[in-house]
Design a protein around this motif. Structure first.
Motif, PDB file in Angstrom:
ATOM      1  N   ILE A   1       0.980  -1.225  -0.145  1.00  0.00           N
ATOM      2  CA  ILE A   1       0.095  -0.069   0.006  1.00  0.00           C
ATOM      3  C   ILE A   1       0.726   1.188  -0.052  1.00  0.00           C
ATOM      4  CG2 ILE A   1      -1.591   1.412   1.790  1.00  0.00           C
ATOM      5  CD1 ILE A   1      -3.036  -0.760  -0.120  1.00  0.00           C
ATOM      6  N   GLY A   2       2.077   1.277   0.847  1.00  0.00           N
ATOM      7  CA  GLY A   2       2.992   2.313   0.875  1.00  0.00           C
ATOM      8  C   GLY A   2       3.528   2.671  -0.514  1.00  0.00           C
ATOM      9  N   GLU A   3       4.111   1.766  -0.977  1.00  0.00           N
ATOM     10  CA  GLU A   3       4.906   1.913  -2.175  1.00  0.00           C
ATOM     11  C   GLU A   3       4.244   2.247  -3.412  1.00  0.00           C
ATOM     12  OE1 GLU A   3       7.228  -1.445  -2.507  1.00  0.00           O
ATOM     13  OE2 GLU A   3       8.659  -1.224  -0.863  1.00  0.00           O
ATOM     14  N   ASP A   4       2.886   1.271  -3.612  1.00  0.00           N
ATOM     15  CA  ASP A   4       2.416   1.503  -4.988  1.00  0.00           C
ATOM     16  C   ASP A   4       1.048   2.037  -5.108  1.00  0.00           C
ATOM     17  OD1 ASP A   4       4.303  -0.382  -5.480  1.00  0.00           O
ATOM     18  OD2 ASP A   4       2.955  -2.119  -5.961  1.00  0.00           O
ATOM     19  N   ILE A   5       0.428   2.372  -3.436  1.00  0.00           N
ATOM     20  CA  ILE A   5      -0.970   3.147  -3.659  1.00  0.00           C
ATOM     21  C   ILE A   5      -0.904   4.351  -2.804  1.00  0.00           C
ATOM     22  CG2 ILE A   5      -3.260   2.824  -3.127  1.00  0.00           C
ATOM     23  CD1 ILE A   5      -2.406   0.758  -5.161  1.00  0.00           C
ATOM     24  N   LEU A   6      -0.574   4.356  -1.732  1.00  0.00           N
ATOM     25  CA  LEU A   6      -0.688   5.463  -0.819  1.00  0.00           C
ATOM     26  C   LEU A   6       0.438   6.671  -1.102  1.00  0.00           C
ATOM     27  CD1 LEU A   6      -2.349   7.000   1.474  1.00  0.00           C
ATOM     28  CD2 LEU A   6      -0.706   5.551   3.024  1.00  0.00           C
ATOM     29  N   GLY A   7       1.548   6.201  -1.111  1.00  0.00           N
ATOM     30  CA  GLY A   7       2.751   7.137  -1.280  1.00  0.00           C
ATOM     31  C   GLY A   7       2.418   7.762  -2.732  1.00  0.00           C
ATOM     32  N   PRO A   8       2.128   7.161  -3.759  1.00  0.00           N
ATOM     33  CA  PRO A   8       1.908   7.954  -4.959  1.00  0.00           C
ATOM     34  C   PRO A   8       0.708   9.003  -4.914  1.00  0.00           C
ATOM     35  CG  PRO A   8       2.469   5.551  -5.440  1.00  0.00           C
ATOM     36  CD  PRO A   8       2.472   5.710  -3.964  1.00  0.00           C
TER      37      PRO A   8
ATOM     38  N   GLY B   1       3.688  21.043   1.799  1.00  0.00           N
ATOM     39  CA  GLY B   1       5.038  21.377   1.391  1.00  0.00           C
ATOM     40  C   GLY B   1       6.063  20.174   1.328  1.00  0.00           C
ATOM     41  N   GLU B   2       5.831  19.089   2.113  1.00  0.00           N
ATOM     42  CA  GLU B   2       6.581  17.790   1.750  1.00  0.00           C
ATOM     43  C   GLU B   2       5.554  16.738   2.118  1.00  0.00           C
ATOM     44  OE1 GLU B   2      10.927  16.299   2.732  1.00  0.00           O
ATOM     45  OE2 GLU B   2       9.694  16.640   4.568  1.00  0.00           O
ATOM     46  N   VAL B   3       5.782  15.634   1.520  1.00  0.00           N
ATOM     47  CA  VAL B   3       5.329  14.284   1.762  1.00  0.00           C
ATOM     48  C   VAL B   3       6.446  13.364   1.878  1.00  0.00           C
ATOM     49  CG1 VAL B   3       4.075  12.301   0.607  1.00  0.00           C
ATOM     50  CG2 VAL B   3       3.388  14.697   0.195  1.00  0.00           C
ATOM     51  N   ARG B   4       6.249  12.530   3.123  1.00  0.00           N
ATOM     52  CA  ARG B   4       7.357  11.622   3.598  1.00  0.00           C
ATOM     53  C   ARG B   4       6.690  10.440   4.346  1.00  0.00           C
ATOM     54  NH1 ARG B   4       8.122  16.634   6.566  1.00  0.00           N
ATOM     55  NH2 ARG B   4       7.509  16.421   8.830  1.00  0.00           N
ATOM     56  N   GLY B   5       7.279   9.285   4.363  1.00  0.00           N
ATOM     57  CA  GLY B   5       6.939   8.257   4.943  1.00  0.00           C
ATOM     58  C   GLY B   5       7.121   6.792   4.156  1.00  0.00           C
ATOM     59  N   GLU B   6       6.515   5.658   4.968  1.00  0.00           N
ATOM     60  CA  GLU B   6       6.809   4.638   4.141  1.00  0.00           C
ATOM     61  C   GLU B   6       5.763   3.643   4.840  1.00  0.00           C
ATOM     62  OE1 GLU B   6      10.926   3.846   5.084  1.00  0.00           O
ATOM     63  OE2 GLU B   6      10.460   2.671   6.759  1.00  0.00           O
ATOM     64  N   GLY B   7       5.314   2.624   3.954  1.00  0.00           N
ATOM     65  CA  GLY B   7       4.161   1.670   4.704  1.00  0.00           C
ATOM     66  C   GLY B   7       2.979   2.275   4.723  1.00  0.00           C
TER      67      GLY B   7
ATOM     68  N   ILE C   1      -0.560  16.836   8.724  1.00  0.00           N
ATOM     69  CA  ILE C   1      -1.744  15.711   8.915  1.00  0.00           C
ATOM     70  C   ILE C   1      -0.763  14.337   8.685  1.00  0.00           C
ATOM     71  CG2 ILE C   1      -3.489  14.478   7.591  1.00  0.00           C
ATOM     72  CD1 ILE C   1      -4.566  17.493   7.053  1.00  0.00           C
ATOM     73  N   HIS C   2      -0.922  13.689   9.581  1.00  0.00           N
ATOM     74  CA  HIS C   2      -0.611  12.135   9.442  1.00  0.00           C
ATOM     75  C   HIS C   2      -1.424  11.217   8.911  1.00  0.00           C
ATOM     76  CE1 HIS C   2       2.919  12.917  12.903  1.00  0.00           C
ATOM     77  NE2 HIS C   2       2.733  14.300  12.255  1.00  0.00           N
ATOM     78  N   VAL C   3      -1.021  10.543   7.913  1.00  0.00           N
ATOM     79  CA  VAL C   3      -1.819   9.513   7.248  1.00  0.00           C
ATOM     80  C   VAL C   3      -1.359   8.059   7.683  1.00  0.00           C
ATOM     81  CG1 VAL C   3      -2.885   8.905   4.774  1.00  0.00           C
ATOM     82  CG2 VAL C   3      -2.062  11.164   5.305  1.00  0.00           C
ATOM     83  N   VAL C   4      -1.990   7.726   8.395  1.00  0.00           N
ATOM     84  CA  VAL C   4      -1.832   6.136   9.122  1.00  0.00           C
ATOM     85  C   VAL C   4      -2.846   5.709   9.524  1.00  0.00           C
ATOM     86  CG1 VAL C   4       0.304   7.230  10.655  1.00  0.00           C
ATOM     87  CG2 VAL C   4      -2.001   7.938  11.336  1.00  0.00           C
ATOM     88  N   PRO C   5      -3.382   4.982   8.263  1.00  0.00           N
ATOM     89  CA  PRO C   5      -4.450   4.029   8.318  1.00  0.00           C
ATOM     90  C   PRO C   5      -3.851   2.404   8.788  1.00  0.00           C
ATOM     91  CG  PRO C   5      -3.736   3.951   6.230  1.00  0.00           C
ATOM     92  CD  PRO C   5      -2.853   5.198   6.814  1.00  0.00           C
ATOM     93  N   PRO C   6      -4.792   1.728   9.270  1.00  0.00           N
ATOM     94  CA  PRO C   6      -4.306   0.266   9.700  1.00  0.00           C
ATOM     95  C   PRO C   6      -3.613  -0.360   8.517  1.00  0.00           C
ATOM     96  CG  PRO C   6      -6.689   0.716  10.497  1.00  0.00           C
ATOM     97  CD  PRO C   6      -6.266   1.952   9.484  1.00  0.00           C
ATOM     98  N   CYS C   7      -2.894  -1.177   8.945  1.00  0.00           N
ATOM     99  CA  CYS C   7      -2.055  -2.058   7.806  1.00  0.00           C
ATOM    100  C   CYS C   7      -2.859  -2.898   7.185  1.00  0.00           C
ATOM    101  CB  CYS C   7      -1.157  -2.928   8.683  1.00  0.00           C
ATOM    102  SG  CYS C   7       0.066  -2.010   9.891  1.00  0.00           S
ATOM    103  N   THR C   8      -4.280  -3.066   7.313  1.00  0.00           N
ATOM    104  CA  THR C   8      -4.806  -3.941   6.627  1.00  0.00           C
ATOM    105  C   THR C   8      -5.785  -2.893   5.631  1.00  0.00           C
ATOM    106  OG1 THR C   8      -6.815  -3.508   8.453  1.00  0.00           O
ATOM    107  CG2 THR C   8      -5.392  -5.449   8.681  1.00  0.00           C
ATOM    108  N   VAL C   9      -5.491  -1.686   5.630  1.00  0.00           N
ATOM    109  CA  VAL C   9      -6.177  -0.771   4.615  1.00  0.00           C
ATOM    110  C   VAL C   9      -6.099  -1.283   3.102  1.00  0.00           C
ATOM    111  CG1 VAL C   9      -4.382   0.734   4.125  1.00  0.00           C
ATOM    112  CG2 VAL C   9      -6.600   1.478   4.100  1.00  0.00           C
ATOM    113  N   THR C  10      -7.176  -1.080   2.231  1.00  0.00           N
ATOM    114  CA  THR C  10      -7.209  -1.688   1.095  1.00  0.00           C
ATOM    115  C   THR C  10      -6.966  -0.521   0.003  1.00  0.00           C
ATOM    116  OG1 THR C  10      -9.766  -1.164   0.718  1.00  0.00           O
ATOM    117  CG2 THR C  10      -8.958  -3.241   1.526  1.00  0.00           C
ATOM    118  N   ALA C  11      -6.828  -0.817  -1.073  1.00  0.00           N
ATOM    119  CA  ALA C  11      -6.428   0.176  -2.054  1.00  0.00           C
ATOM    120  C   ALA C  11      -7.669   1.184  -2.494  1.00  0.00           C
ATOM    121  CB  ALA C  11      -6.341  -0.508  -3.580  1.00  0.00           C
TER     122      ALA C  11
END
Length: 435
Positions: free
Chosen positions: A338-345, A358-364, A407-417
């Motif tokens: 989700i982080g690499e292919d969906i949420l990050g992009p 101003g900036e987007v940062r994170g992973e997973g 704003i921290h974008v931090v859904p559960p690890c089970t989140v779907t696309a």
């Protein structure tokens, strides 16, 4: 009693009798939550929200995962509580599951009630192991709200709570607002490590028991350290005989698309603290994963610490069920995908449409949007605007986690696309509304 009456009664009881953390009591109005499932929660009246806060960034496995709920119920039928001085099968299984995920050379777990007292006890272990007293931690950090943990914290919450002794702070890497006049990640890393070396020397290396760092600072801004930084801290700790404690309370157990965030840096600490995602907070629990050399000093020496609920059976059962479900269902892999292919992009595309980002940062599933009034100057937006965005997102059906100008974008690890897509539409609409 109608659904509306239940909501009203919940609010009434809360306002009359509940004392809330980090709040001026007369200035808050908590909203009722009656239930949840997966990535959604709802009130008694049936109004629902996408939970992209994971509450306090802890509901990694999602709300009401049936395997975890079932394990708690099954354990409750067998034995609801037992003293930590006994041997308990669920406690042993939980410790086994955790140490199997840890790096080689970690065989023991000390269980606590949460993340704050995990850090508290890690600090105690480091002091006893080294015979030293001082603890270094970052200014941009949060380590919990107990005596030493809150003083190790760098943000404003330590100011009225500075009763513990032996703490000093330093600046970690944060290229977007560099303290070191850096213009590249390499410069930021090198200069931040030089700064830390000088702090160690200036504080007196022989007085320092531990360096305590969040592998990825969470509440302070989800600042993924540049490549080589944690390895550099490890080298400094080894050079000066200092214990390295990595705080994985928020970043651990799938949040970054890895079991532990430090795995992405190729570093092995001496002590690992955890809580939150280990069982998604279904039962309060945390702990310290102890490297074998530190654990060994307590073979014939009493460890002067303990908690009535250390390794509580219900908490232990929930840990076993959580780790097993995360493994069999590929939940950590899902967070990485989700982080690499969906949420990050998607968040980067959102930033292209909204100059306020101003900036987007994170992973997973661990991301921050840093909001600015001007991209050129990077002046942070006013707190009132962040509050307005959070309120607007709530009205649209999304629970947001906000901190300072982020704003921290931090859904559960089970989140779907599909759920990410729905959330991005809500973020887009809210940013458009506050222009």
């Amino acid at each position: 009693m109608t659904h509306a009456d239940l909501d009203a009664r919940t609010r009434e009881l809360d306002r009359a009798h509940v004392f809330h953390s980090w709040s001026a009591q007369a200035q808050i109005d908590p909203f009722p939550i009656a239930g949840g499932r997966g990535t959604s929660v709802w009130d008694h009246a049936g109004n629902s929200w996408l939970d992209f806060s994971s509450q306090l960034v802890n509901v990694n496995i999602g709300h009401q995962h049936p395997a975890v709920v079932g394990a708690i119920k099954e354990q409750a039928d067998l034995l609801t509580t037992i003293a930590p001085s006994t041997a308990s099968l669920p406690r042993g299984l939980a410790a086994q599951r955790i140490t199997h995920l840890a790096p080689a050379g970690f065989s023991k777990v000390f269980f606590t009630n949460g993340g704050a007292d995990a850090n508290e006890n890690a600090i105690r272990m480091a002091r006893l192991y080294t015979g030293r007293d001082k603890v270094l931690s970052q200014y941009r950090s949060y380590h919990g709200n107990t005596g030493a943990a809150i003083v190790a914290t760098g943000d404003w919450r330590r100011y009225p709570n500075e009763y513990a002794h032996g703490h000093a702070h330093f600046f970690g890497p944060y290229l977007y607002r560099s303290e070191f006049w850096a213009t590249t990640p390499e410069e930021e890393c090198e200069r931040a490590l030089h700064h830390l070396r000088r702090v160690i020397q200036s504080e007196g290396a022989s007085t320092i028991a531990a360096i305590l760092i969040e592998s990825i600072p969470g509440t302070a801004g989800i600042m993924v350290p540049p490549a080589g930084y944690l390895a550099g801290v490890r080298r400094l700790a080894d050079e000066f005989g200092i214990v390295l404690i990595l705080d994985e309370v928020m970043a651990g157990f799938g949040r970054t698309g890895r079991w532990f965030a430090f795995e992405g840096q190729g570093v092995v600490p001496d002590l690992i603290t955890f809580a939150k995602g280990v069982n998604s907070g279904y039962i309060p629990v945390g702990g310290v994963i102890i490297s074998d050399p530190i654990a060994a000093i307590f073979d014939d020496r009493v460890f002067p610490g303990g908690l009535t609920y250390s390794g509580h059976p219900l908490a232990a059962a929930s840990i076993v069920a959580t780790i097993d479900a995360m493994q069999t269902e590929g939940i950590v892999d899902n967070a990485r995908y989700i982080g690499e292919d969906i949420l990050g992009p998607a968040l980067r595309e959102l930033a292209e449409r909204h100059p306020i980002i101003g900036e987007v940062r994170g992973e997973g599933v661990f991301w921050a949007l840093e909001l600015v009034a001007d991209r050129a100057t990077r002046e942070p937006v006013a707190p009132a605007l962040v509050g307005a965005l959070k309120a607007d997102l709530f009205r649209r059906g999304l629970l947001a986690f906000t901190s300072e100008n982020r704003i921290h974008v931090v859904p559960p690890c089970t989140v779907t696309a599909d759920e990410v897509g729905a959330a991005i539409e809500l973020y887009d609409a809210a940013f458009t509304a506050v222009r």
